[in-house]
Design a protein around this motif. Structure first.
Motif, PDB file in Angstrom:
ATOM      1  N   GLU A 174       0.909  -1.113   0.022  1.00  0.00           N
ATOM      2  CA  GLU A 174       0.035  -0.015   0.049  1.00  0.00           C
ATOM      3  C   GLU A 174       0.839   1.347  -0.067  1.00  0.00           C
ATOM      4  O   GLU A 174       0.507   2.316  -0.554  1.00  0.00           O
ATOM      5  CB  GLU A 174      -0.937  -0.136   1.129  1.00  0.00           C
ATOM      6  CG  GLU A 174      -1.987  -1.022   1.068  1.00  0.00           C
ATOM      7  CD  GLU A 174      -1.419  -2.396   1.591  1.00  0.00           C
ATOM      8  OE1 GLU A 174      -2.303  -3.309   1.399  1.00  0.00           O
ATOM      9  OE2 GLU A 174      -0.563  -2.682   1.926  1.00  0.00           O
ATOM     10  N   ASN A 175       1.960   1.297   0.737  1.00  0.00           N
ATOM     11  CA  ASN A 175       2.895   2.455   0.848  1.00  0.00           C
ATOM     12  C   ASN A 175       3.438   2.593  -0.531  1.00  0.00           C
ATOM     13  O   ASN A 175       3.798   3.783  -1.008  1.00  0.00           O
ATOM     14  CB  ASN A 175       3.886   2.086   2.037  1.00  0.00           C
ATOM     15  CG  ASN A 175       3.256   2.275   3.329  1.00  0.00           C
ATOM     16  OD1 ASN A 175       2.215   3.041   3.554  1.00  0.00           O
ATOM     17  ND2 ASN A 175       3.889   1.738   4.304  1.00  0.00           N
ATOM     18  N   ARG A 234       0.797   4.201  -3.042  1.00  0.00           N
ATOM     19  CA  ARG A 234       0.755   5.784  -2.640  1.00  0.00           C
ATOM     20  C   ARG A 234       1.901   6.471  -2.894  1.00  0.00           C
ATOM     21  O   ARG A 234       1.827   7.604  -3.567  1.00  0.00           O
ATOM     22  CB  ARG A 234       0.557   5.747  -1.223  1.00  0.00           C
ATOM     23  CG  ARG A 234       0.155   7.122  -0.530  1.00  0.00           C
ATOM     24  CD  ARG A 234      -0.326   6.875   0.875  1.00  0.00           C
ATOM     25  NE  ARG A 234      -0.145   8.366   1.452  1.00  0.00           N
ATOM     26  CZ  ARG A 234       0.483   8.647   2.620  1.00  0.00           C
ATOM     27  NH1 ARG A 234       1.195   7.788   2.949  1.00  0.00           N
ATOM     28  NH2 ARG A 234       0.531   9.951   2.951  1.00  0.00           N
ATOM     29  N   TYR A 267      -6.483   3.507   5.372  1.00  0.00           N
ATOM     30  CA  TYR A 267      -5.670   3.759   4.117  1.00  0.00           C
ATOM     31  C   TYR A 267      -6.739   4.580   2.871  1.00  0.00           C
ATOM     32  O   TYR A 267      -6.020   5.269   2.375  1.00  0.00           O
ATOM     33  CB  TYR A 267      -5.074   2.324   3.777  1.00  0.00           C
ATOM     34  CG  TYR A 267      -4.488   2.622   2.275  1.00  0.00           C
ATOM     35  CD1 TYR A 267      -2.985   3.022   2.411  1.00  0.00           C
ATOM     36  CD2 TYR A 267      -4.741   2.072   1.406  1.00  0.00           C
ATOM     37  CE1 TYR A 267      -2.264   3.215   1.241  1.00  0.00           C
ATOM     38  CE2 TYR A 267      -3.975   2.132   0.027  1.00  0.00           C
ATOM     39  CZ  TYR A 267      -2.684   2.730  -0.027  1.00  0.00           C
ATOM     40  OH  TYR A 267      -1.968   2.851  -1.179  1.00  0.00           O
ATOM     41  N   LEU A 319      -6.177   8.238   1.239  1.00  0.00           N
ATOM     42  CA  LEU A 319      -5.877   8.420  -0.238  1.00  0.00           C
ATOM     43  C   LEU A 319      -6.883   9.486  -0.631  1.00  0.00           C
ATOM     44  O   LEU A 319      -6.667  10.297  -1.242  1.00  0.00           O
ATOM     45  CB  LEU A 319      -6.204   7.045  -0.809  1.00  0.00           C
ATOM     46  CG  LEU A 319      -5.154   6.034  -0.849  1.00  0.00           C
ATOM     47  CD1 LEU A 319      -5.692   4.670  -1.544  1.00  0.00           C
ATOM     48  CD2 LEU A 319      -4.176   6.432  -1.336  1.00  0.00           C
ATOM     49  N   ARG A 335      -7.281  11.733  -3.993  1.00  0.00           N
ATOM     50  CA  ARG A 335      -7.574  10.724  -4.779  1.00  0.00           C
ATOM     51  C   ARG A 335      -8.952  10.178  -5.120  1.00  0.00           C
ATOM     52  O   ARG A 335      -9.745  10.113  -4.198  1.00  0.00           O
ATOM     53  CB  ARG A 335      -6.749   9.562  -4.467  1.00  0.00           C
ATOM     54  CG  ARG A 335      -5.177   9.850  -4.444  1.00  0.00           C
ATOM     55  CD  ARG A 335      -4.552   9.985  -5.842  1.00  0.00           C
ATOM     56  NE  ARG A 335      -3.135  10.265  -5.392  1.00  0.00           N
ATOM     57  CZ  ARG A 335      -2.372  10.846  -6.476  1.00  0.00           C
ATOM     58  NH1 ARG A 335      -2.680  11.354  -7.513  1.00  0.00           N
ATOM     59  NH2 ARG A 335      -0.978  11.157  -6.114  1.00  0.00           N
TER      60      ARG A 335
END
Length: 398
Positions: free
Chosen positions: A32-33, A36, A59, A63, A68
């Motif tokens: 996930e990092n 991003r 998370y 975003l 986003r």
């Protein structure tokens, strides 16, 4: 068909490439990092990035706070039709030009939707090896595969994936965020009651079996038998957290092994560490090691997956290997025991530790800048889009 610019409210057109990142999970983890950070470092004048996640979470909220567009759909290894349908609808209604998937469940649904909608599909495989379904999906649908370490690249070609459909793109970190001066070391140390002159050794990662946090605790106990003044910080959360905390309590080591929990800003923690221990059972190109190196923290690591491609043993840290690295095994044999012995050796030699700190920063700057990874990835995107445009032009010739 050829790409048509999106029409924005007010009649303006958006010429940027619209990438839909499809994530098979939505926790605060390495994959996930990576997504991003990649989204933040693709040229904003060339790319618009939206995301599809399997569930709402902190998370997804993060975003959205960054501006986003985030969509939610159930993602399984055997994807439901409604997930495929949603992706095809997003392609049609929001002008998605390319699908970029992460984890096997996301790769499967993205590849199917990509074939149905005629949309190029890329899957980044974050592990050190390929699963049978990932191989099958890539072969069946012709999706492009990005791997992050040589071990996975070698396997991808060995199982017969076409070389032109496999790319090696090492992970990178944001060097403007991760560097030795990103925080005052005393800031984090004060939160766990560790003094400025104390030795602090860290573990940063998800507290899950494959990441080996239990091995870190064994190494810490071993080190404390010989260096009782050392402090340890275990940074992260996960399914093993309660059991690990119980282990620390049973050993009576709460004053030495500090369970920190989830860190929202890990770049503020690394400068406080004297050494990082990486004890994963399986890993490809862990961001934790890259972040530590960029922050000037030497690393002692078990040499699994792509870790030997990161740690320059003897220069930026020490790699504890298996029989695949006989020269290393002879010096630091074993598993967590080797990690503990290597750590004791480094902690007993402050000058060597300082030298490794500077070498770590230089290596991260030279080889693991996120801008390098983002540029390589964007070139793959543009190549695939160019191939689609060429194919569309060929089919339109009378």
């Amino acid at each position: 068909m050829a790409r048509t610019p999106r029409v924005l409210p007010g009649g303006q057109t958006d010429e940027r490439t619209h990438v839909l990142e499809i994530l098979g999970n939505a926790i605060v983890g390495g994959m996930e990092n990576y997504v991003r950070t990649l989204a933040a470092n693709l040229p904003p004048n060339e790319f618009k990035v939206s995301l599809l996640c399997p569930f709402e979470s902190p998370y997804t909220a993060l975003l959205r706070s960054e501006g986003r567009d985030v969509y939610i759909a159930p993602l399984r290894d055997d994807p439901p039709w409604k997930a495929i349908e949603l992706i095809c609808t997003l392609v049609r209604e929001t002008g998605v030009d390319l699908l970029h998937a992460h984890l096997m469940n996301a790769h499967t649904v993205a590849a199917m939707a990509g074939r149905l909608s005629g949309t190029p599909t890329v899957a980044t495989l974050h592990g050190m090896s390929l699963h049978a379904q990932e191989i099958s999906v890539a072969r069946t649908t012709g999706s492009h595969t990005i791997v992050v370490c040589r071990e996975a690249w070698s396997q991808a070609l060995a199982v017969g994936l076409a070389p032109e459909l496999v790319s090696l793109v090492p992970n990178g970190v944001d060097l403007a965020k991760y560097h030795p001066m990103s925080a005052d070391p005393s800031e984090f140390r004060q939160t766990i009651n560790v003094g400025p002159a104390d030795i602090l050794v860290g573990f940063v990662g998800r507290l899950a079996w494959e990441k080996g946090p239990d091995k870190f605790l064994k190494a810490a106990e071993f080190i404390l038998q010989r260096r009782p003044e050392v402090h340890f910080a275990m940074v992260g959360t996960g399914l093993m957290e309660k059991d690990l905390a119980a282990t620390v309590r049973r050993a009576g080591l709460e004053s030495r092994i500090h369970m920190v929990g989830l860190a929202r800003e890990p770049h503020r923690i690394y400068p406080a560490l004297d050494l990082l221990l990486h004890t994963s059972r399986a890993d490809a190109m862990p961001l934790t090691i890259l972040e530590a190196m960029a922050s000037g923290v030497p690393v002692v690591a078990i040499g699994v997956g792509g870790v030997p491609e990161i740690v320059a043993t003897g220069e930026t840290g020490i790699l504890v290997g298996t029989t695949e690295w006989p020269g290393i095994v002879s010096e630091y044999p074993g598993d967590w025991e080797g990690v503990a012995l290597a750590a004791i050796s480094l902690l007993s030699n402050p000058a060597r530790l300082k030298s490794m700190s500077g070498a770590s920063v230089r290596r991260a700057q030279a080889s693991f800048d996120i801008h390098q990874s983002a540029t390589m990835t964007s070139h793959i995107f543009q190549k695939l889009l160019g191939a689609r445009a060429d194919k569309a032009r060929l089919h339109s010739v009378p």
